[in-house]
Design a protein around this motif. Structure first.
Motif, short mmCIF file in Angstrom:
data_model
loop_
_atom_site.label_atom_id
_atom_site.label_comp_id
_atom_site.label_asym_id
_atom_site.label_seq_id
_atom_site.Cartn_x
_atom_site.Cartn_y
_atom_site.Cartn_z
N VAL A 63 0.87 -1.18 0.00
CA VAL A 63 0.00 0.00 0.00
C VAL A 63 0.90 1.23 0.00
CG1 VAL A 63 -1.74 1.30 1.28
CG2 VAL A 63 -1.84 -1.22 1.21
N THR A 102 2.31 5.66 -7.01
CA THR A 102 2.11 4.22 -6.75
C THR A 102 2.67 3.41 -7.91
OG1 THR A 102 0.17 4.71 -5.42
CG2 THR A 102 0.34 2.47 -6.31
N ARG A 149 -3.33 1.54 -4.06
CA ARG A 149 -2.97 0.16 -4.37
C ARG A 149 -2.87 -0.06 -5.87
NH1 ARG A 149 -6.43 0.87 -0.66
NH2 ARG A 149 -6.12 0.00 1.42
#
Ligand SMILES: CCCCCCCCCCCCCC(=O)SCCNC(=O)CCNC(=O)[C@H](O)C(C)(C)COP(=O)(O)OP(=O)(O)OC[C@H]1O[C@@H](n2cnc3c(N)ncnc32)[C@H](O)[C@@H]1OP(=O)(O)O
Length: 159
Positions: free
Chosen positions: A27, A61, A94
């Motif tokens: 995460v 991410t 995510r």
């Protein structure tokens, strides 16, 4: 990947000044503190700025987990609660999946702490690109600045 002129993660005065860390279970955590410069309605964050913060968090991410250059193809946001000036939004993102060059990511932002109320949810499709995306569409001075100032330069260019 950090570029000091990036509106999301860079050092520009009017930018969002976001920083990102990779946590447990892959995460990716980012924080965005809403200032008076980010207002839409009086005292409340502008939705477009919140979308920008999520674009940054989701792009980070992709960068942190996949180490490949990619750009946002599509970004969807659900604004669930207003975000007041002075609030820090805790964003947890995510990686949902990869299909060829398509990279699917999602995130939620909580008010004031990592277990605060959800204020914004977002999903995005990033598309992996080659470095020619930036050399073709960007401009030379900016690319030179990126090369000379970036804190991290190891990218998997042709896996
Ligand atoms: C020097 C280097 C520095 C590096 C630093 C990196 C930092 C990064 C910083 C990040 C900063 C923060 C982030 C930012 O702010 S990134 C800045 C904002 N984003 C952009 O400027 C992107 C502009 N768009 C493009 O350049 C092109 O359209 C891209 C590259 C996205 C695709 O054009 P390309 O010709 O390459 O590929 P393709 O058209 O064959 O599409 C490929 C596949 O993707 C699917 N698809 C595409 N779009 C959509 C869509 N909207 N919905 C659904 N699907 C979509 C498409 O159907 C296809 O699927 P399939 O048919 O294969 O199944």
């Amino acid at each position: 990947m950090h570029y000091d002129q990036c509106f999301g993660c860079g050092d520009v005065e009017s930018g969002l000044h976001m920083r990102t860390t990779v946590g447990e279970h892959m995460v990716v955590h980012s924080r965005f503190t809403v200032t008076e410069a980010h207002q839409g309605a009086p005292g409340l964050a502008h939705g477009g700025l919140l979308a920008c913060a999520f674009d940054e968090a989701l792009g980070s991410t992709v960068g942190n987990l996949l180490r490949k250059p990619a750009v946002t193809g599509k970004l969807e946001t659900d604004f669930v609660r207003p975000v007041p000036v002075g609030t820090t939004l805790y964003i947890a993102a995510r990686l949902d999946g990869v299909a060829g060059r398509k990279i699917y990511v999602s995130a939620e932002g909580r008010l004031g702490s990592a277990d605060g109320q959800v204020a914004v949810r977002a999903r995005a499709l990033f598309v992996q690109v080659g470095f020619e995306h930036f050399t073709t569409h960007g401009y030379a001075d900016a690319l030179q600045r990126f090369r000379s100032t970036t804190r991290e330069s190891k990218w998997d260019i042709n896996p």
